[in-house]
Design a protein around this motif. Structure first.
Motif, mmCIF file in Angstrom:
data_model
loop_
_atom_site.group_PDB
_atom_site.id
_atom_site.type_symbol
_atom_site.label_atom_id
_atom_site.label_comp_id
_atom_site.label_asym_id
_atom_site.label_seq_id
_atom_site.Cartn_x
_atom_site.Cartn_y
_atom_site.Cartn_z
ATOM 1 N N VAL A 192 0.847 -1.205 0.000
ATOM 2 C CA VAL A 192 0.000 0.000 0.000
ATOM 3 C C VAL A 192 0.878 1.249 0.000
ATOM 4 N N GLY A 193 1.911 1.239 0.852
ATOM 5 C CA GLY A 193 2.840 2.364 0.877
ATOM 6 C C GLY A 193 3.557 2.528 -0.448
ATOM 7 N N ALA A 194 3.953 1.405 -1.061
ATOM 8 C CA ALA A 194 4.647 1.451 -2.352
ATOM 9 C C ALA A 194 3.736 2.020 -3.438
ATOM 10 N N PHE A 195 2.450 1.691 -3.381
ATOM 11 C CA PHE A 195 1.486 2.227 -4.346
ATOM 12 C C PHE A 195 1.402 3.748 -4.236
ATOM 13 N N ALA A 196 1.281 4.247 -3.014
ATOM 14 C CA ALA A 196 1.194 5.695 -2.801
ATOM 15 C C ALA A 196 2.450 6.395 -3.313
ATOM 16 N N ILE A 197 3.611 5.817 -3.024
ATOM 17 C CA ILE A 197 4.870 6.424 -3.445
ATOM 18 C C ILE A 197 4.994 6.419 -4.970
ATOM 19 N N GLY A 198 4.592 5.319 -5.603
ATOM 20 C CA GLY A 198 4.657 5.242 -7.059
ATOM 21 C C GLY A 198 3.783 6.280 -7.732
ATOM 22 N N VAL A 199 2.601 6.519 -7.171
ATOM 23 C CA VAL A 199 1.699 7.518 -7.744
ATOM 24 C C VAL A 199 2.323 8.907 -7.645
ATOM 25 N N THR A 200 2.852 9.232 -6.474
ATOM 26 C CA THR A 200 3.334 10.604 -6.274
ATOM 27 C C THR A 200 4.562 10.914 -7.114
ATOM 28 N N GLU A 201 5.392 9.899 -7.421
ATOM 29 C CA GLU A 201 6.584 10.190 -8.229
ATOM 30 C C GLU A 201 6.214 10.604 -9.638
ATOM 31 N N PHE A 202 5.273 9.890 -10.259
ATOM 32 C CA PHE A 202 5.004 10.096 -11.675
ATOM 33 C C PHE A 202 3.713 10.850 -11.975
ATOM 34 N N ILE A 203 2.932 11.203 -10.939
ATOM 35 C CA ILE A 203 1.659 11.878 -11.191
ATOM 36 C C ILE A 203 1.866 13.237 -11.859
ATOM 37 N N VAL A 233 6.843 11.270 6.996
ATOM 38 C CA VAL A 233 7.486 12.357 6.238
ATOM 39 C C VAL A 233 6.905 12.429 4.827
ATOM 40 N N PHE A 234 6.692 11.272 4.220
ATOM 41 C CA PHE A 234 6.105 11.219 2.881
ATOM 42 C C PHE A 234 4.715 11.859 2.865
ATOM 43 N N LEU A 235 3.901 11.537 3.855
ATOM 44 C CA LEU A 235 2.555 12.098 3.964
ATOM 45 C C LEU A 235 2.620 13.614 4.105
ATOM 46 N N ALA A 236 3.507 14.108 4.972
ATOM 47 C CA ALA A 236 3.622 15.551 5.199
ATOM 48 C C ALA A 236 4.046 16.287 3.927
ATOM 49 N N GLY A 237 4.969 15.695 3.168
ATOM 50 C CA GLY A 237 5.411 16.322 1.924
ATOM 51 C C GLY A 237 4.290 16.451 0.909
ATOM 52 N N ASN A 238 3.423 15.435 0.828
ATOM 53 C CA ASN A 238 2.295 15.495 -0.111
ATOM 54 C C ASN A 238 1.246 16.507 0.316
ATOM 55 N N TRP A 263 -5.250 20.181 -10.184
ATOM 56 C CA TRP A 263 -4.043 19.382 -10.010
ATOM 57 C C TRP A 263 -3.745 19.048 -8.554
ATOM 58 N N ARG A 264 -4.350 19.775 -7.602
ATOM 59 C CA ARG A 264 -4.073 19.492 -6.189
ATOM 60 C C ARG A 264 -4.766 18.210 -5.697
ATOM 61 N N LEU A 265 -5.842 17.830 -6.358
ATOM 62 C CA LEU A 265 -6.604 16.664 -5.917
ATOM 63 C C LEU A 265 -5.752 15.392 -5.840
ATOM 64 N N PRO A 266 -4.928 15.077 -6.845
ATOM 65 C CA PRO A 266 -4.115 13.855 -6.735
ATOM 66 C C PRO A 266 -3.181 13.860 -5.529
ATOM 67 N N PHE A 267 -2.651 15.037 -5.151
ATOM 68 C CA PHE A 267 -1.761 15.086 -3.995
ATOM 69 C C PHE A 267 -2.519 14.815 -2.694
ATOM 70 N N PHE A 268 -3.743 15.335 -2.599
ATOM 71 C CA PHE A 268 -4.581 15.017 -1.436
ATOM 72 C C PHE A 268 -4.900 13.525 -1.397
ATOM 73 N N ALA A 269 -5.179 12.939 -2.579
ATOM 74 C CA ALA A 269 -5.494 11.513 -2.644
ATOM 75 C C ALA A 269 -4.296 10.662 -2.220
ATOM 76 N N VAL A 270 -3.087 11.063 -2.645
ATOM 77 C CA VAL A 270 -1.881 10.324 -2.261
ATOM 78 C C VAL A 270 -1.645 10.441 -0.756
ATOM 79 N N ALA A 271 -1.915 11.619 -0.191
ATOM 80 C CA ALA A 271 -1.777 11.788 1.260
ATOM 81 C C ALA A 271 -2.722 10.846 2.000
ATOM 82 N N ALA A 272 -3.937 10.689 1.470
ATOM 83 C CA ALA A 272 -4.888 9.755 2.085
ATOM 84 C C ALA A 272 -4.395 8.313 1.976
ATOM 85 N N LEU A 273 -3.829 7.955 0.820
ATOM 86 C CA LEU A 273 -3.259 6.619 0.658
ATOM 87 C C LEU A 273 -2.086 6.395 1.609
ATOM 88 N N ALA A 274 -1.270 7.435 1.795
ATOM 89 C CA ALA A 274 -0.137 7.330 2.718
ATOM 90 C C ALA A 274 -0.625 7.106 4.147
#
Length: 406
Positions: free
Chosen positions: A19-30, A86-91, A165-176
């Motif tokens: 689950v964590g890997a999924f969130a990280i993968g999305v945020t790198e290439f989104i 830290v990943f969550l806070a950055g997103n 464009w901010r919506l995907p970052f909020f979604a990744v924070a929720a996944l994190a």
């Protein structure tokens, strides 16, 4: 019978890492899918927006080896929970930012946690299952990253272009947050801490010629594709003529190809060896990017080439990883884990290099020619690979001679 069932099931701790890997993968290439939207909203050029990819990769490349050493003595569960926080806070910072500079800071904070999470998480996944299933556990964790390319990035791009464009970052924070809760619940508290070896012993890998040469193969081989891929959305809309919605949907084609490529690359590497697999795939990747450059004005041909491109661009990964591990085991056996972290850095140095090359070409009105940069770097990667092959040949001959003497 019951024993077999138990051993084939993955522990929930491994799934929480996925689950964590999924969130990280999305945020790198989104960012690739919403680059034009970010540029318009923050009033910056498209090449400046591209630095959100290149500087993310650069921060990850520099931070990963240092953090791997810095966190080596911490309990593994504590380290992973801290990294995901830290990943969550950055997103969240990225999602709430209203200036390019603040968005960039959020991306850099996120990148710091990214590489180290994978470096530590892979060893944890392997330790959660019997030794015979270690490879499968790692592949399950990394499946989260692959699914991010297949599902997360295209869906996030579609929603980001449709609703901001901010919506995907909020979604990744929720996944994190979901990944953080899952890891807190299911990762065992008794996970052993890292080896905590001397930093000097680990850092010695940076002075190894073969290790640095293998990093060069990874940088040029994997990174070249990102000269064009960083700007794939404006390429598909402004040059090929697709709508923004269709361009987002076509990222599914590329994402599905990365999944096929990872499986195919792993199969090829295990059957013909990492060096032969790399030589073959680098040549095919160069040829594919020639095809992308020539097909860039044709919609139906670009759909086909996107899939083929994704297969070979990410099909390199298993061979590159196997090559670094084999090189480290031979030349720096006391720093294999650190060398593995260096390979993560090399992947992201390549992304940074490719993105910067692409931005340079875009700034000179050469966006349609950006795939040619990938052709050049793919072929360039063959040079350090050939040097490694020459270094390996005398050792192999010595080993055969020793066997004959017996």
């Amino acid at each position: 019978m019951s024993t077999t069932v138990v051993t084939t099931k993955m522990p929930p701790g491994v799934l929480s890492l996925a689950v964590g890997a999924f969130a990280i993968g999305v945020t790198e290439f989104i960012v690739v899918g919403i680059l034009p939207a970010i540029a318009r909203d923050l009033h910056i050029s498209i090449e400046s927006a591209g630095s959100l990819v290149s500087l993310y990769a650069l921060a990850l490349a520099i931070g990963t080896p240092l953090l791997v050493i810095g966190l080596s003595r911490l309990p593994r569960k504590l380290a992973l929970l801290g990294l995901m926080t830290v990943f969550l806070a950055g997103n969240l910072l990225a999602a709430l930012s209203h200036t390019f500079e603040l968005l960039l800071v959020g991306r850099v904070i996120t990148a710091v946690a990214h590489g180290t999470f994978f470096a530590i998480g892979a060893t944890v996944a392997a330790n959660l299952v019997p030794k015979a299933q270690a490879g499968r556990a790692i592949s399950v964790m990394f499946a989260g990253l692959t699914l991010a390319m297949v599902i997360g990035v295209p869906l996030g791009s579609f929603l980001g272009n449709l609703m901001g464009w901010r919506l995907p970052f909020f979604a990744v924070a929720a996944l994190a947050a979901l990944g953080l809760a899952a890891m807190a619940r299911w990762l065992p508290a008794g996970l052993v801490q890292g080896a905590g070896g001397k930093a000097a012993t680990q850092l010695a890998a940076l002075g190894s010629g073969p290790i640095l040469t293998m990093m060069a193969v990874t940088v040029f081989g994997f990174g070249g594709s990102f000269a064009a891929f960083t700007f794939i959305t404006p390429i598909l809309t402004d040059i090929t003529g697709f709508s923004a919605t269709m361009a987002s949907a076509l990222l599914i084609v590329f994402g599905a190809a990365t999944f096929v490529g990872n499986l195919g690359g792993g199969y090829l590497t295990s059957h013909i060896g990492w060096q032969k697999a790399l030589r073959l795939m680098l040549l095919l990747l160069a040829a594919t990017q020639v095809g992308v450059a020539l097909a860039i004005g044709s919609q139906w041909m670009m759909v086909v080439m996107l899939f083929v491109w994704g297969v070979f661009a990410f099909g390199l990964s298993p061979a590159l990883q196997a090559g670094m591990l084999a090189t480290a085991e031979r030349h720096t056996p006391k720093a294999v884990d650190f060398a593995s972290g260096l390979n993560i850095s090399a992947f992201n140095l390549g992304i940074s290099l490719g993105s910067m090359l692409g931005a340079l070409m875009v700034s000179r009105q050469l966006m349609a020619s950006s795939p040619w940069a990938g052709v050049a770097t793919s072929l360039l990667a063959l040079l350090p690979l050939a040097w490694l092959a020459r270094r390996r040949r005398p050792a192999a001959e010595e080993a055969r001679a020793a066997v004959c003497e017996r």
